[in-house]
Design a protein around this motif. Structure first.
Motif, PDB file in Angstrom:
ATOM      1  N   ARG A 185       0.833  -1.215   0.000  1.00  0.00           N
ATOM      2  CA  ARG A 185       0.000   0.000   0.000  1.00  0.00           C
ATOM      3  C   ARG A 185       0.859   1.253   0.000  1.00  0.00           C
ATOM      4  NH1 ARG A 185      -3.566  -2.851   3.626  1.00  0.00           N
ATOM      5  NH2 ARG A 185      -2.349  -2.005   5.338  1.00  0.00           N
ATOM      6  N   ALA A 186       1.955   1.245   0.761  1.00  0.00           N
ATOM      7  CA  ALA A 186       2.840   2.404   0.802  1.00  0.00           C
ATOM      8  C   ALA A 186       3.530   2.612  -0.548  1.00  0.00           C
ATOM      9  CB  ALA A 186       3.885   2.229   1.903  1.00  0.00           C
ATOM     10  N   LYS A 187       3.930   1.518  -1.189  1.00  0.00           N
ATOM     11  CA  LYS A 187       4.596   1.612  -2.486  1.00  0.00           C
ATOM     12  C   LYS A 187       3.653   2.169  -3.545  1.00  0.00           C
ATOM     13  CE  LYS A 187       7.195  -1.914  -3.788  1.00  0.00           C
ATOM     14  NZ  LYS A 187       7.631  -3.194  -4.415  1.00  0.00           N
ATOM     15  N   ILE A 188       2.406   1.711  -3.544  1.00  0.00           N
ATOM     16  CA  ILE A 188       1.433   2.184  -4.532  1.00  0.00           C
ATOM     17  C   ILE A 188       1.040   3.634  -4.253  1.00  0.00           C
ATOM     18  CG2 ILE A 188      -0.894   1.811  -5.460  1.00  0.00           C
ATOM     19  CD1 ILE A 188       1.299  -0.255  -6.288  1.00  0.00           C
ATOM     20  N   ARG A 221       6.820   9.102 -14.251  1.00  0.00           N
ATOM     21  CA  ARG A 221       8.076   8.509 -14.717  1.00  0.00           C
ATOM     22  C   ARG A 221       8.449   7.232 -13.975  1.00  0.00           C
ATOM     23  NH1 ARG A 221       9.702  13.963 -14.579  1.00  0.00           N
ATOM     24  NH2 ARG A 221      11.196  13.506 -12.958  1.00  0.00           N
ATOM     25  N   ASP A 222       7.592   6.733 -13.084  1.00  0.00           N
ATOM     26  CA  ASP A 222       7.817   5.422 -12.467  1.00  0.00           C
ATOM     27  C   ASP A 222       7.335   4.346 -13.438  1.00  0.00           C
ATOM     28  OD1 ASP A 222       8.880   6.360 -10.114  1.00  0.00           O
ATOM     29  OD2 ASP A 222       7.046   6.109  -8.947  1.00  0.00           O
ATOM     30  N   GLN A 223       8.027   3.239 -13.474  1.00  0.00           N
ATOM     31  CA  GLN A 223       7.591   2.120 -14.295  1.00  0.00           C
ATOM     32  C   GLN A 223       6.796   1.182 -13.396  1.00  0.00           C
ATOM     33  OE1 GLN A 223      10.729   0.126 -16.339  1.00  0.00           O
ATOM     34  NE2 GLN A 223       9.356  -0.709 -17.876  1.00  0.00           N
ATOM     35  N   VAL A 224       5.585   0.827 -13.843  1.00  0.00           N
ATOM     36  CA  VAL A 224       4.679   0.030 -13.020  1.00  0.00           C
ATOM     37  C   VAL A 224       4.194  -1.197 -13.776  1.00  0.00           C
ATOM     38  CG1 VAL A 224       3.870   1.989 -11.647  1.00  0.00           C
ATOM     39  CG2 VAL A 224       2.664   1.371 -13.732  1.00  0.00           C
ATOM     40  N   VAL A 225       3.678  -2.157 -13.022  1.00  0.00           N
ATOM     41  CA  VAL A 225       3.029  -3.345 -13.567  1.00  0.00           C
ATOM     42  C   VAL A 225       1.602  -3.352 -13.037  1.00  0.00           C
ATOM     43  CG1 VAL A 225       3.056  -5.854 -13.706  1.00  0.00           C
ATOM     44  CG2 VAL A 225       5.212  -4.606 -13.551  1.00  0.00           C
ATOM     45  N   THR A 226       0.641  -3.499 -13.951  1.00  0.00           N
ATOM     46  CA  THR A 226      -0.755  -3.540 -13.523  1.00  0.00           C
ATOM     47  C   THR A 226      -1.122  -4.959 -13.108  1.00  0.00           C
ATOM     48  OG1 THR A 226      -1.617  -4.031 -15.714  1.00  0.00           O
ATOM     49  CG2 THR A 226      -1.341  -1.704 -15.158  1.00  0.00           C
ATOM     50  N   GLY A 227      -2.306  -5.112 -12.560  1.00  0.00           N
ATOM     51  CA  GLY A 227      -2.784  -6.428 -12.158  1.00  0.00           C
ATOM     52  C   GLY A 227      -2.941  -7.377 -13.328  1.00  0.00           C
ATOM     53  N   GLY A 228      -3.147  -6.839 -14.516  1.00  0.00           N
ATOM     54  CA  GLY A 228      -3.280  -7.661 -15.712  1.00  0.00           C
ATOM     55  C   GLY A 228      -1.946  -7.991 -16.364  1.00  0.00           C
ATOM     56  N   ASP A 241       2.846  -3.694  -8.912  1.00  0.00           N
ATOM     57  CA  ASP A 241       4.246  -3.496  -8.553  1.00  0.00           C
ATOM     58  C   ASP A 241       4.757  -2.206  -9.157  1.00  0.00           C
ATOM     59  OD1 ASP A 241       6.659  -4.025  -7.377  1.00  0.00           O
ATOM     60  OD2 ASP A 241       7.281  -5.553  -8.820  1.00  0.00           O
ATOM     61  N   VAL A 242       5.716  -1.606  -8.490  1.00  0.00           N
ATOM     62  CA  VAL A 242       6.450  -0.457  -9.002  1.00  0.00           C
ATOM     63  C   VAL A 242       7.876  -0.944  -9.212  1.00  0.00           C
ATOM     64  CG1 VAL A 242       7.201   1.907  -8.563  1.00  0.00           C
ATOM     65  CG2 VAL A 242       4.987   1.134  -7.702  1.00  0.00           C
ATOM     66  N   LEU A 243       8.319  -0.931 -10.473  1.00  0.00           N
ATOM     67  CA  LEU A 243       9.636  -1.458 -10.803  1.00  0.00           C
ATOM     68  C   LEU A 243      10.728  -0.457 -10.456  1.00  0.00           C
ATOM     69  CD1 LEU A 243       8.777  -3.056 -14.240  1.00  0.00           C
ATOM     70  CD2 LEU A 243       8.883  -4.164 -12.009  1.00  0.00           C
TER      71      LEU A 243
END
Length: 109
Positions: A49-52, A58-65, A98-100
């Motif tokens: 929760r803190a990371k999200i 400019r952050d690279q993220v991964v969605t639930g899908g 996730d936040v890469l």
């Protein structure tokens, strides 16, 4: 006859502690589950929760899908993610999995 009297008295006093003795293993099982399963999961959820919540442009993220992209704009509940050059999608921040890390190693395609 006196041995029968002694045995019945000993059985009568031990019977009161018997329900409590059955409760002790259940309490111990709960304590073990708490420390090995429940508590670590709560810590992981709090970190996630803190990371999200700390996602910024400019952050690279991964969605639930499983879609990987770069965040271009962040709202309270939504984030715009660029998944290809000029292709942006709006996602709910709660669905980010996730936040890469910047400078991460790319996948071997």
């Amino acid at each position: 006859m006196s041995t029968t009297l002694l045995l019945s008295q000993a059985a009568g006093t031990g019977g009161a502690a018997f329900p409590f003795a059955q409760l002790i293993p259940m309490v111990l099982i709960f304590v073990v589950f708490w420390f090995f399963l429940i508590r670590p999961q709560q810590v992981r959820m709090k970190d996630h929760r803190a990371k999200i919540a700390a996602v910024k442009p400019r952050d690279q993220v991964v969605t639930g899908g499983g879609i990987v992209g770069k965040v271009t704009r962040v709202d309270d509940d939504f984030a715009d993610v660029e998944i290809a050059q000029g292709v942006k999608i709006k996602v709910v921040k709660a669905t980010l999995s996730d936040v890469l890390q910047p400078g991460g190693k790319p996948a071997n395609d």
